[in-house]
Write a protein that holds these residues in place. Structure first.
Motif, PDB file in Angstrom:
ATOM      1  N   LEU A 158       0.803  -1.218   0.000  1.00  0.00           N
ATOM      2  CA  LEU A 158       0.000   0.000   0.000  1.00  0.00           C
ATOM      3  C   LEU A 158       0.833   1.263   0.000  1.00  0.00           C
ATOM      4  N   LEU A 159       0.256   2.288  -0.622  1.00  0.00           N
ATOM      5  CA  LEU A 159       0.784   3.644  -0.569  1.00  0.00           C
ATOM      6  C   LEU A 159      -0.330   4.499   0.011  1.00  0.00           C
ATOM      7  N   PHE A 160      -0.064   5.191   1.108  1.00  0.00           N
ATOM      8  CA  PHE A 160      -1.043   6.095   1.698  1.00  0.00           C
ATOM      9  C   PHE A 160      -0.592   7.515   1.405  1.00  0.00           C
ATOM     10  N   HIS A 161      -1.414   8.237   0.632  1.00  0.00           N
ATOM     11  CA  HIS A 161      -1.082   9.598   0.242  1.00  0.00           C
ATOM     12  C   HIS A 161      -2.003  10.578   0.952  1.00  0.00           C
ATOM     13  N   SER A 162      -1.435  11.644   1.475  1.00  0.00           N
ATOM     14  CA  SER A 162      -2.226  12.677   2.145  1.00  0.00           C
ATOM     15  C   SER A 162      -1.555  14.026   1.945  1.00  0.00           C
ATOM     16  N   ASP A 163      -2.208  15.064   2.460  1.00  0.00           N
ATOM     17  CA  ASP A 163      -1.548  16.365   2.479  1.00  0.00           C
ATOM     18  C   ASP A 163      -0.624  16.410   3.701  1.00  0.00           C
ATOM     19  N   GLN A 164      -0.034  17.554   3.957  1.00  0.00           N
ATOM     20  CA  GLN A 164       0.908  17.661   5.066  1.00  0.00           C
ATOM     21  C   GLN A 164       0.266  18.227   6.328  1.00  0.00           C
ATOM     22  N   GLY A 165      -1.040  18.048   6.466  1.00  0.00           N
ATOM     23  CA  GLY A 165      -1.736  18.534   7.650  1.00  0.00           C
ATOM     24  C   GLY A 165      -1.193  17.902   8.927  1.00  0.00           C
ATOM     25  N   SER A 166      -1.336  18.615  10.023  1.00  0.00           N
ATOM     26  CA  SER A 166      -0.792  18.143  11.308  1.00  0.00           C
ATOM     27  C   SER A 166      -1.378  16.800  11.721  1.00  0.00           C
ATOM     28  N   GLN A 167      -2.627  16.521  11.324  1.00  0.00           N
ATOM     29  CA  GLN A 167      -3.247  15.243  11.664  1.00  0.00           C
ATOM     30  C   GLN A 167      -2.474  14.098  11.011  1.00  0.00           C
ATOM     31  N   TYR A 168      -2.053  14.284   9.774  1.00  0.00           N
ATOM     32  CA  TYR A 168      -1.362  13.234   9.022  1.00  0.00           C
ATOM     33  C   TYR A 168       0.102  13.111   9.419  1.00  0.00           C
ATOM     34  N   ARG A 169       0.679  14.183   9.941  1.00  0.00           N
ATOM     35  CA  ARG A 169       2.071  14.149  10.382  1.00  0.00           C
ATOM     36  C   ARG A 169       2.198  13.781  11.855  1.00  0.00           C
ATOM     37  N   SER A 170       1.079  13.529  12.510  1.00  0.00           N
ATOM     38  CA  SER A 170       1.114  13.213  13.940  1.00  0.00           C
ATOM     39  C   SER A 170       1.832  11.881  14.176  1.00  0.00           C
ATOM     40  N   GLU A 171       2.439  11.778  15.326  1.00  0.00           N
ATOM     41  CA  GLU A 171       3.143  10.543  15.693  1.00  0.00           C
ATOM     42  C   GLU A 171       2.187   9.356  15.688  1.00  0.00           C
ATOM     43  N   GLU A 172       0.969   9.592  16.119  1.00  0.00           N
ATOM     44  CA  GLU A 172      -0.052   8.539  16.177  1.00  0.00           C
ATOM     45  C   GLU A 172      -0.336   7.932  14.800  1.00  0.00           C
ATOM     46  N   VAL A 173      -0.597   8.801  13.825  1.00  0.00           N
ATOM     47  CA  VAL A 173      -0.938   8.338  12.482  1.00  0.00           C
ATOM     48  C   VAL A 173       0.279   7.688  11.818  1.00  0.00           C
ATOM     49  N   LEU A 174       1.429   8.334  11.913  1.00  0.00           N
ATOM     50  CA  LEU A 174       2.631   7.780  11.292  1.00  0.00           C
ATOM     51  C   LEU A 174       2.996   6.430  11.904  1.00  0.00           C
ATOM     52  N   SER A 175       2.841   6.287  13.203  1.00  0.00           N
ATOM     53  CA  SER A 175       3.118   4.997  13.863  1.00  0.00           C
ATOM     54  C   SER A 175       2.139   3.928  13.393  1.00  0.00           C
ATOM     55  N   TRP A 176       0.867   4.284  13.296  1.00  0.00           N
ATOM     56  CA  TRP A 176      -0.156   3.333  12.854  1.00  0.00           C
ATOM     57  C   TRP A 176       0.188   2.808  11.456  1.00  0.00           C
ATOM     58  N   LEU A 177       0.563   3.707  10.562  1.00  0.00           N
ATOM     59  CA  LEU A 177       0.918   3.309   9.204  1.00  0.00           C
ATOM     60  C   LEU A 177       2.221   2.508   9.178  1.00  0.00           C
ATOM     61  N   ASN A 178       3.225   2.970   9.907  1.00  0.00           N
ATOM     62  CA  ASN A 178       4.517   2.275   9.936  1.00  0.00           C
ATOM     63  C   ASN A 178       4.401   0.874  10.524  1.00  0.00           C
ATOM     64  N   ASP A 179       3.557   0.712  11.551  1.00  0.00           N
ATOM     65  CA  ASP A 179       3.358  -0.612  12.157  1.00  0.00           C
ATOM     66  C   ASP A 179       2.820  -1.613  11.150  1.00  0.00           C
ATOM     67  N   ARG A 180       2.132  -1.121  10.138  1.00  0.00           N
ATOM     68  CA  ARG A 180       1.537  -1.992   9.118  1.00  0.00           C
ATOM     69  C   ARG A 180       2.357  -2.006   7.834  1.00  0.00           C
ATOM     70  N   LYS A 181       3.524  -1.372   7.875  1.00  0.00           N
ATOM     71  CA  LYS A 181       4.473  -1.359   6.748  1.00  0.00           C
ATOM     72  C   LYS A 181       3.920  -0.649   5.503  1.00  0.00           C
ATOM     73  N   VAL A 182       3.032   0.318   5.715  1.00  0.00           N
ATOM     74  CA  VAL A 182       2.445   1.089   4.623  1.00  0.00           C
ATOM     75  C   VAL A 182       3.444   2.165   4.183  1.00  0.00           C
ATOM     76  N   THR A 183       3.590   2.351   2.890  1.00  0.00           N
ATOM     77  CA  THR A 183       4.429   3.422   2.362  1.00  0.00           C
ATOM     78  C   THR A 183       3.670   4.740   2.503  1.00  0.00           C
ATOM     79  N   ILE A 184       4.329   5.740   3.061  1.00  0.00           N
ATOM     80  CA  ILE A 184       3.693   7.032   3.315  1.00  0.00           C
ATOM     81  C   ILE A 184       4.152   8.036   2.264  1.00  0.00           C
TER      82      ILE A 184
END
Length: 128
Positions: free
Chosen positions: A57-83
């Motif tokens: 998977l590739l997860f694409h978003s804007d650079q909003g603070s919600q998407y750059r949050s540690e919570e969201v980035l960790s959730w995606l990284n834990d699942r090996k999703v390309t950001i």
């Protein structure tokens, strides 16, 4: 992406996850606060529906603070999703989500006027 719709009590924020292959909304979350939890809830719904292999998977978003949050980035990284994130100030990178929100507002919610947040959330669920 995330958008907002004015309601009687204030804003209703809507986060969606789109499958760009099918152009379908596969994850959606709504609430009175624009925060990373909204993004996580939409991602979880999409994950349950699609049952993907994260590495593919590739997860694409804007650079909003919600998407750059540690919570969201960790959730995606834990699942090996390309950001992937849009270039700063470039709305064209996120045109598909912007188009979904434009149609939602133009075709469905704007004619409703300012209604209650719960009622608006029901209308958005029906439309999407």
């Amino acid at each position: 992406d995330i958008t907002q719709i004015r309601c009687q009590e204030g804003w209703l924020y809507i986060a969606v996850v789109l499958d760009l292959g099918t152009r379908q909304i596969v994850g959606r979350a709504m609430g009175p606060v624009n925060c990373s939890q909204l993004v996580i809830a939409a991602l979880k719904q999409a994950w349950r529906r699609q049952k993907p292999a994260g590495r593919d998977l590739l997860f694409h978003s804007d650079q909003g603070s919600q998407y750059r949050s540690e919570e969201v980035l960790s959730w995606l990284n834990d699942r090996k999703v390309t950001i992937s994130m849009s270039r700063r100030g470039n709305c064209w990178d996120n045109a598909c989500a912007e188009s979904v929100f434009a149609l939602l507002k133009k075709e469905w919610t704007r004619p409703l006027g300012e209604i209650g947040r719960d009622e608006m959330a029901s209308e958005v669920r029906y439309y999407t």
